[in-house]
Scaffold this active site. Structure first.
Site, PDB file in Angstrom:
ATOM      1  N   GLY C  38      48.851  38.122  20.747  1.00 22.77           N
ATOM      2  CA  GLY C  38      47.508  37.748  20.331  1.00 22.77           C
ATOM      3  C   GLY C  38      47.429  37.214  18.920  1.00 22.77           C
ATOM      4  O   GLY C  38      46.404  36.690  18.509  1.00 22.77           O
ATOM      5  N   CYS C 247      33.745  28.098  49.051  1.00 18.83           N
ATOM      6  CA  CYS C 247      34.194  26.719  48.870  1.00 18.83           C
ATOM      7  C   CYS C 247      33.806  25.903  50.105  1.00 18.83           C
ATOM      8  O   CYS C 247      34.023  26.329  51.242  1.00 18.83           O
ATOM      9  CB  CYS C 247      35.703  26.688  48.678  1.00 18.83           C
ATOM     10  SG  CYS C 247      36.391  25.015  48.723  1.00 18.83           S
ATOM     11  N   CYS C 250      37.398  24.865  51.856  1.00 15.02           N
ATOM     12  CA  CYS C 250      38.359  25.832  52.422  1.00 15.02           C
ATOM     13  C   CYS C 250      37.714  27.170  52.726  1.00 15.02           C
ATOM     14  O   CYS C 250      38.362  28.067  53.250  1.00 15.02           O
ATOM     15  CB  CYS C 250      39.560  26.008  51.501  1.00 15.02           C
ATOM     16  SG  CYS C 250      39.224  27.048  50.071  1.00 15.02           S
ATOM     17  N   CYS C 272      36.642  24.455  45.447  1.00  7.96           N
ATOM     18  CA  CYS C 272      37.617  25.102  44.566  1.00  7.96           C
ATOM     19  C   CYS C 272      38.002  24.151  43.437  1.00  7.96           C
ATOM     20  O   CYS C 272      38.265  22.975  43.666  1.00  7.96           O
ATOM     21  CB  CYS C 272      38.893  25.448  45.331  1.00  7.96           C
ATOM     22  SG  CYS C 272      38.702  26.775  46.521  1.00  7.96           S
ATOM     23  N   CYS C 278      43.210  25.203  47.102  1.00 12.28           N
ATOM     24  CA  CYS C 278      42.295  24.767  48.159  1.00 12.28           C
ATOM     25  C   CYS C 278      43.073  24.079  49.299  1.00 12.28           C
ATOM     26  O   CYS C 278      42.875  24.383  50.470  1.00 12.28           O
ATOM     27  CB  CYS C 278      41.265  23.810  47.570  1.00 12.28           C
ATOM     28  SG  CYS C 278      39.800  23.566  48.603  1.00 12.28           S
TER      29      CYS C 278
END
Lengths: 257, 236, 302
Positions: C38, C247, C250, C272, C278
């Protein structure tokens, strides 16, 4: 007798050949208000910065009694300790509110910052405390989501005070807190500060060139000239029976309203 | 009787640095004492230094020499040598002062101004307000004024607020600097009543009263301040 | 490294464009970043043959870790076929000659702009983020000297001020991307402008995550299986975005969706954002309500 809150011991600061301030020693007890008066360039602000650890002295020490009761030399504190002290047990009220506030953050966020800084993670609590503090400094709580840019000069100063007092500091440094405000706004702010200082038992180091402000707020006063304290004592004694030539000049120069 | 205030060898001269360092002697070798329940009045013409003596005792003026012993917590403390902190503590708990004029605190209602010294003396907020109300009633200040800040009051009304404030604490030593100057006969009588009641409780008073009538009614002794006039003045 | 050079890349370039010294310098920054999860490590960012904002930071990180055996996938907002993704993929195909793919599971290095793939990443994979502004505190504290001190002393109250402002203004935390996280209990980090939907994927991720900011000259990292917590309030807990629709192509209900305008009469659909995900679902027989066979894809709708 408990130990003093703040001890200045022989403080000096030099800017090259020029003296910022020198030979300053005093102690400040909890709940005491000390005014530092003198004209521009007399070393008031240098001294304030030495006392608040914002500037390192060339000579002498500033010591502070921490919340755990131990008195520590500010120079011996780590930066983390010093910064923590400055945002919990101390306050700093600037003449220019833009220096003491986050101008692009709402009033509530300004007040809440210190709380979040010490780990408060409950939005509802933070907001409730902020509202309460707005009321205490006589700002309509409905203004909580406004930014300081939408506030008047007097309101900004009051917001700055609230932002500082939210962590119940024991010592507040004030640098010309009423400077640049209209007289009527000044009076109201002074009255508010006076009330808060008395109610909360705050110790205050107040820098001002306005003797009326010193008289209204402070118990004791240091008169500075050319970086040195030339007279000190009970505020009304110094103002009503000044001894040093410069103090007499200062007092006699005030226009009576 | 217990001595509350004991002044000896007190000297004051003003040094006027702005006027070529001229030295203006005021008093010298001032000596007197005040006991519990006693009212001592300083006498002498105006300009003799009566007010200056009161101000030195209160710590408002710096004495050039001498001692001012005040019984504070059953100990005689010298105001001249005391630290500012100690002087403030003496003022808060032992020594009260009523001046000629009310120094107005902006925006604070009269009742709160009067109640403040009572709170400082340890009364609860409620009890302090009751005590303040009692004093304002005794001094005939109309109740409709109590909630207002005194800045708009008449001189006499302001002065009564000032007196009430002075008497609201439980100081065992009271310094009165011409408190009745701007009052009418009825209110002067009320002030005399207050003083007599507090004397009976054992409070010591040191004051200046120009009003002959009041002076006669409250004074146990009169100390003539001209006795302490500096030599230089006579020579001048 | 020298083994990597004799590949089918164009001979005019060193492998993966950057010279070996530069790559070593970047690798040292990456190692430091991994050691301090980080923490923003400064590095001597180079001029790249593309403008800032096009992923110069990510490209340098990718160039420094790329080996000849690697298979590279590049996505932009989840899609493999947008200009940014296509040109970076082509860039490395040309300068390093590495294999490229659009299939998430086949990739060893995935460079991304603003998304994390839907498929769970594996231990052998590295995710390289393109970062425009690495400093999460900058919004409220413009002084770099001050923000560095705040990181050093872990003074992060200000991050919550930002979230406080959100709630005060909108009634909830309205930050939906670039949502700040606390890494390994120490540093607060800007996850680059990924949607906050993706934030939970960073936590305990099996893959190494590297972040490169070219213009700002910073690299930071989340080592595999590191705790990553999204900042929040007790009474306003972090919530990943939820979608009302599956979606359209899909039928997936747990993926991040893009809104696609289908005509000029206000018609729209939600599909997606991860095109590979997808397509994989459709190939496996999952269909949404607008699925019209192989020809209708997201691109066709656009």
């Amino acid at each position: 007798m408990s130990a003093p809150l703040l001890i200045a011991d022989n403080l000096a600061k030099f800017y090259g050949a020029r003296t910022g301030c020198r030979d300053v020693s005093f102690t400040l007890d909890a709940g005491e208000v000390l005014a530092i008066v003198g004209e521009s360039g007399s070393g008031k602000t240098t001294l304030l910065n030495l006392l608040s650890g914002r500037l390192a002295p060339d000579e002498g020490t500033t010591s502070y009694q921490m919340r755990d009761g131990e008195t520590r030399d500010l120079a011996s504190l780590s930066e983390a300790e010093r910064r923590y002290l400055a945002r919990t047990d101390w306050g700093f009220v600037h003449q220019d509110a833009a220096q003491g506030l986050r101008m692009n953050v709402s009033a509530g966020g300004n007040i809440g910052e210190r709380l979040m800084g010490i780990g408060d993670r409950h939005y509802g609590n933070i907001r409730a405390v902020a509202e309460d503090w707005l009321k205490r400094v006589e700002i309509d709580p409905s203004r909580i989501d406004d930014r300081p840019t939408a506030y008047s000069g007097g309101m900004r100063q009051r917001l700055q005070i609230a932002r500082n007092l939210v962590t119940a500091p024991r010592l507040v440094f004030m640098d010309e807190p009423t400077g640049g405000l209209d007289v009527s706004v000044q009076a109201r702010l002074l009255d508010l500060i006076r009330g808060l200082v008395a109610d909360l038992g705050l110790a205050v180091v107040l820098v001002t060139h306005d003797l009326a402000v010193a008289r209204l707020l402070s118990h004791r006063v240091l008169v500075m000239k050319n970086g040195e304290v030339i007279e000190s004592g009970l505020t009304d004694r110094v103002l009503d029976d000044p001894q040093a030539p410069y103090t007499q000049l200062l007092v006699s120069s005030v226009l009576a309203a | 009787m217990t001595v509350i205030l004991d002044v000896s060898g007190l000297e004051k001269a003003f040094e006027l640095h702005l006027h070529g360092g001229a030295r203006l002697p005021v008093v010298t070798s001032v000596g007197f004492s005040v006991s519990a329940g006693e009212c001592v009045v300083l006498g002498g013409p105006s300009g003799a230094g009566k007010s200056s003596v009161l101000k030195m005792i209160y710590g408002n003026y710096l004495a050039n020499a001498g001692t001012i012993l005040v019984r504070h917590d059953d100990e005689m403390v010298d105001v001249v040598a005391a630290s500012p902190r100690l002087v403030l503590d003496i003022r808060r708990r032992t020594m009260g002062y009523v001046s000629q004029f009310l120094r107005v605190i902006p925006r604070v209602p009269a009742l709160e101004i009067v109640a403040e010294p009572a709170r400082a003396a340890g009364f609860s907020s409620e009890a302090a307000r009751e005590r303040a109300a009692g004093l304002l009633t005794q001094l005939n200040l109309p109740e409709r004024l109590w909630a207002l800040p005194p800045s708009t009051f008449s001189g006499g009304e302001q002065q009564r607020v000032n007196i009430a404030r002075g008497f609201a604490g439980t100081h065992r030593l009271m310094i009165l600097d011409e408190p009745t100057a701007s009052l009418d006969a009825q209110n002067r009588a009320a002030v005399v009543g207050l003083i007599e009641a507090r004397k009976a409780e054992g409070t010591a008073f040191l004051g200046i009263f120009h009003d002959e009538d009041v002076r006669h009614r409250v004074a146990d002794r009169i100390v003539d301040i001209t006795r302490f006039a500096p030599q230089t003045e006579k020579a001048a | 490294m020298s083994a990597h050079r004799q590949t089918n890349s164009e001979p005019a370039y060193n492998f993966a464009y950057l010279d070996e010294q530069t790559k070593r310098m970047i690798r040292r920054a990456i190692l430091k970043a991994i050691a301090i999860p980080g923490y923003q490590v400064p590095f001597a960012s180079r001029e790249m043959p593309m403008p800032y904002g096009w992923g110069t930071g990510g490209v340098q990180v990718t160039a420094a870790i790329l080996g000849s055996e690697d298979t590279l996938k590049v996505i932009d907002q989840g899609a493999d076929d947008t200009t940014n993704a296509v040109s970076i993929r082509a860039f490395f195909a040309k300068t390093a000659g590495v294999a490229v793919t659009t299939a998430t599971e086949d990739a060893t290095i995935i460079q991304t702009r603003h998304r994390i793939p839907e498929a769970a990443l594996q231990g052998h994979q590295v995710l390289v983020y393109q970062v425009p502004i690495p400093e999460p505190l900058r919004f409220l504290e413009p002084r770099e000297t001050e923000t560095r001190t705040m990181h050093a002393l872990a003074e992060y109250g200000l991050m919550h001020v930002k979230l406080y402002e959100d709630i005060a203004r909108h009634g909830h935390i309205a930050t939906t991307y670039d949502y700040p996280v606390h890494v390994a209990g120490r540093y607060v980090m800007d996850p680059s402008p990924i949607p906050k939907f993706d934030n939970p994927k960073m936590n305990d991720c099996a893959a190494l995550q590297l972040f490169g900011a070219g213009r700002e000259k910073r690299i930071y990292a989340i080592p595999p299986h590191t705790q990553v917590v999204s900042l929040d309030f007790e009474d306003h807990p972090f919530e990943a975005t939820k979608f009302e629709h599956p979606c359209a192509l899909c039928g997936a209900t747990m993926s991040y969706l893009d809104e696609v305008v289908t005509d000029d009469k206000g018609g729209r659909m939600f599909v997606c954002s991860d095109t590979d995900f997808c397509e994989g679902r459709r190939a496996a027989g999952h269909h949404g309500h607008l699925y019209g066979g192989e020809t209708l894809s997201k691109e066709a709708a656009e």
